[in-house]
Enzyme design. Structure first.
Site, PDB file in Angstrom:
ATOM      1  N   SER A 593      39.074  21.190  13.572  1.00 34.00           N
ATOM      2  CA  SER A 593      38.729  20.350  12.422  1.00 34.00           C
ATOM      3  C   SER A 593      37.326  20.717  11.946  1.00 34.00           C
ATOM      4  O   SER A 593      37.109  21.847  11.505  1.00 34.00           O
ATOM      5  CB  SER A 593      38.851  18.870  12.792  1.00 34.00           C
ATOM      6  OG  SER A 593      38.779  18.066  11.641  1.00 34.00           O
ATOM      7  N   ASP A 668      49.795  18.802   8.177  1.00 38.33           N
ATOM      8  CA  ASP A 668      48.441  18.252   8.206  1.00 38.33           C
ATOM      9  C   ASP A 668      48.117  17.519   6.897  1.00 38.33           C
ATOM     10  O   ASP A 668      48.016  18.140   5.845  1.00 38.33           O
ATOM     11  CB  ASP A 668      47.434  19.380   8.445  1.00 38.33           C
ATOM     12  CG  ASP A 668      46.053  18.869   8.819  1.00 38.33           C
ATOM     13  OD1 ASP A 668      45.738  17.715   8.489  1.00 38.33           O
ATOM     14  OD2 ASP A 668      45.294  19.623   9.440  1.00 38.33           O
ATOM     15  N   HIS A 700      47.417  16.900  11.904  1.00 39.41           N
ATOM     16  CA  HIS A 700      46.080  17.483  12.066  1.00 39.41           C
ATOM     17  C   HIS A 700      45.811  17.932  13.494  1.00 39.41           C
ATOM     18  O   HIS A 700      44.980  18.811  13.720  1.00 39.41           O
ATOM     19  CB  HIS A 700      45.020  16.485  11.615  1.00 39.41           C
ATOM     20  CG  HIS A 700      43.655  17.073  11.509  1.00 39.41           C
ATOM     21  ND1 HIS A 700      43.395  18.255  10.837  1.00 39.41           N
ATOM     22  CD2 HIS A 700      42.453  16.670  12.003  1.00 39.41           C
ATOM     23  CE1 HIS A 700      42.101  18.541  10.907  1.00 39.41           C
ATOM     24  NE2 HIS A 700      41.517  17.603  11.610  1.00 39.41           N
TER      25      HIS A 700
END
Length: 724
Positions: A593, A668, A700
């Site tokens: 991320s 995602d 995600h």
């Protein structure tokens, strides 16, 4: 860059065992090797006794102070099963464990929920009489369940609409919206930024329901391909990218006694954020933090709950960077005219005592301590308790503050990460903590004299089973010459300082996250230890911009995400390269991320350091990211074109050097796939090779057994490119 200064060696830990982790244990190891614990610890209301589940999860135990905290059974799962069957004979309940999410309503009554075939029941269980009262029943398809203060009424969502079940079982349909993009009562409002964890709030008198109504019909739809049919389909999500049209939200009140609806007159512009919604204890007013879209100006407004009219703006908070409300108001017991407000406006997230006219009574902050978790008041309402940070964010300790004077006392002392609470009498502290060398310890502390009674001391769960690598904390100084940076280093198994080892640097680096703390194993993940056991030096550093270090530590990133963060990471990297046992020609980096963004940034902007990298779900250009988070740190692309250009990785793909594996979830909804598609396209145009792996059914994060597959892929990728 200024010369690196190594300041502090905080400690190390060793354990001796028989083997290394398996790849499966990188995912399931935390439960398999968790230190011994007592689950469901709670003070019994109005008493100096606490309860918890036994080791089998079958019984609820109680430990009274009068018995020197010795444990005895209070309720068995069999007794609970019998009471349920007797009270609700048309249902079949098969409880595997005693309900872990129970609460004490009073000294004799437990409340919890149980699932029937098609119904979720709210239960009040009398531990003395061994009988049950049904306090609510809602459909099993219900989501976002909110119970009123006395459990007399229950609100919940069916789809995007709100229903209420009253105490007599009557159902009230509160909203009936059928338009795609109109969502009521959802915690997924403003994409759960600004501390939003719920979308509905009952008034203290149980009669009125405050709720969000989100209109996102004007927000652009973003397509997520679905692969579960022969011909793929599209699932559309509403995704407001930075600078694009945002959702419009209102706060409404439904009166269950009159059926009357009231909309709070929160004004214009419509694209604003309605945060920290809080009911007045007298049911007359609602307080709302009105945050502008630019997120640099907050107004705390007071509204009349009957008319919805603005009564008064109590105070305003402005910043040259951003204002980030995270916590609802906390009204003081016995005085409905005073409340606690949390903000970091003076440097650290701390408590401020206000009256309901907006007058600041007292700042209740203490030194550079940031409030992490508010723990409540004493029975007289004269003192408040909270978990706060010390030691440059490395530790969590329990504090007491007197509301009248602001005098603050640190109640727990042993180094580490504490989760502690006070009995209703204020006489005892139930304290649970760990640190680098302490797996888990639970004790009761007598507040008056500080004496402690040991309840549980967990043994090292790895002893005789797993060879845990050596772990150390280190502290460096940021390039600003003054800011301490916390780091953790994990040494390879059977470490020999005369040998050279490859490196895996694991990082995150973004807001609201902290990877290095003084807790068991130094907060290291099992994959980190797995890689150390495979012969890597594993290193992690919390750079400026990360959590628990105060306002200035975070705000340095404003409008230039990744720049100060990389400068701090380079301090740690230079340290690693200076070590005689580090093979600086074979260094790798891994992050997910924001960490994926940092990883790719370093592989393009400082492309002579790492030979291999893995970036999971990385942001590649902040103009593709959602408005609520992205605009806080970067402003809009129109307001900050140079910042967006500087931080974008799409125009730096031609600088990529080394081996880069990008991993992404195909579903995602946070970092949409367009980030990676555009980056891969730029790599192709620049003649740069890049590896890309997609997990088709994940969002995600990659979870479950597929996470084992992911860690295996990452480990093999580093082995392929970093091991000679």
């Amino acid at each position: 860059m200024k010369k690196l200064l190594l300041l502090l060696l905080l400690g190390s830990t060793y354990a001796y065992g028989q083997r290394s982790f398996t790849i499966d244990e990188t995912v399931f190891g935390p439960s398999k090797f968790s230190p011994k614990n007592l689950f469901g610890q709670k003070w019994v209301k109005g008493t100096d006794a606490f309860s918890h589940l036994d080791a089998s999860y079958q019984n609820l135990m109680i430990r009274p102070s009068k018995d020197n905290w010795q444990s005895k059974e209070l309720v068995s799962i069999a007794e609970l099963q019998t009471a349920l069957t007797k009270t609700i004979p048309n249902e079949q309940f098969f409880l595997r464990t005693f309900p872990t999410q129970y609460e004490w309503q009073d000294a004799n009554t437990l409340t919890f929920t149980v699932n029937g075939k098609e119904t979720v029941y709210g239960i009040a269980y009398n531990v003395t009489k061994k009988d049950i009262q049904i306090t609510s029943n809602v459909p099993s398809t219900a989501t976002n369940i909110e119970y009123s203060a006395s459990n007399a009424q229950t609100a919940y969502l069916i789809g995007n609409n709100i229903e209420i079940t009253t105490a007599n079982g009557e159902k009230i349909q509160v909203t009936k919206d059928t338009v795609n993009g109109i969502v009521n009562g959802s915690e997924f409002t403003h994409r759960q930024e600004f501390g939003i964890t719920k979308g509905m709030w009952w008034s203290p008198d149980d009669q009125k329901l405050l709720y969000y109504r989100k209109d996102e019909t004007m927000v652009t739809k973003y397509p997520l391909p679905q692969w579960d049919t022969r011909v793929a389909t599209i699932k559309d999500i509403r995704y407001p990218m930075a600078g694009m049209k945002n959702e419009e939200v209102t706060l409404n009140i439904f009166n269950t006694q009159t059926g009357h609806y009231t909309t709070l007159q929160t004004g214009t512009p419509k694209e604003q954020y309605l945060t920290i919604a809080s009911w007045d204890p007298n049911n007359e007013y609602v307080y709302v933090g009105i945050l502008n879209r630019g997120q640099d100006h907050l107004k705390l407004n007071k509204y009349n709950a009957k008319s919805g009219e603005l009564v008064k703006t109590l105070f305003e908070e402005k910043s040259t960077t951003w204002v980030e409300p995270q916590h609802a108001l906390i009204f003081t017991p016995g005085n409905s005219k005073q409340f606690l407000y949390q903000t970091d406006r003076d440097g650290y997230n701390q408590l401020y005592l206000y009256d309901t006219q907006g007058t600041l009574i007292r700042h209740l902050g203490h030194n550079d301590v940031s409030v992490i978790d508010f723990k409540g008041f004493d029975s007289k309402g004269t003192k408040a308790y909270y978990i706060g940070t010390i030691n440059n964010g490395m530790e969590r300790q329990l504090f007491e503050v007197e509301l009248k004077s602001g005098k603050t006392t640190q109640l727990t002392q042993k180094n580490g990460t504490h989760n502690a609470s006070i009995s209703d009498s204020g006489n005892f502290i139930l304290d649970q903590y760990s640190n680098l060398t302490t797996p888990n310890k639970i004790e009761v502390i007598t507040k008056k004299d500080g004496k402690s009674t040991n309840i549980l001391t967990a043994e090292n769960p790895f002893t005789g089973q797993i060879d845990i690598p050596k772990i150390e904390f280190k502290t460096f100084v940021s390039p600003d010459g003054k800011t301490p940076l916390n780091a953790r280093i994990i040494y390879p198994a059977n470490f020999d300082s005369s040998k050279k080892y490859p490196v895996m640097l694991y990082l995150y680096g973004g807001s609201h996250a902290q990877l290095v703390t003084d807790r068991w194993l130094g907060a290291a993940g099992y994959f980190d230890m797995f890689m150390a056991q495979k012969g890597y030096v594993v290193f992690t550093l919390d750079n400026r911009g990360s959590d628990a270090r105060g306002r200035d530590f975070t705000r340095v990133t404003h409008r230039n995400l990744g720049e100060s963060e990389m400068a701090d990471q380079l301090v740690g990297i230079e340290y690693l390269k200076s070590l005689p046992y580090v093979d600086s020609d074979n260094m790798g980096i891994f992050g997910w991320s924001y960490g994926g963004f940092m990883t790719t940034s370093l592989m393009t902007k400082h492309n002579d350091i790492f030979k291999a990298a893995v970036a999971g779900g990385p942001v590649m250009d902040w103009k593709y990211y959602e408005a609520m988070y992205g605009e806080r740190y970067m402003d809009t692309p129109e307001e900050n074109p140079e910042g967006y250009k500087k931080t974008s990785l799409l125009n730096k793909a031609n600088k990529l050097n080394g081996h880069l594996l990008i991993i992404h979830g195909a579903q995602d909804p946070v970092v949409v796939q367009q980030h990676i598609m555009d980056f891969v396209e730029q790599c192709i145009k620049a003649g740069k090779q890049v590896d890309y792996f997609l997990y088709p059914k994940h969002e995600h994060n990659v979870s479950g057994r597929d996470r084992i597959h992911m860690y295996d892929k990452i480990a093999k990728y580093f082995d392929l490119h970093l091991k000679k």
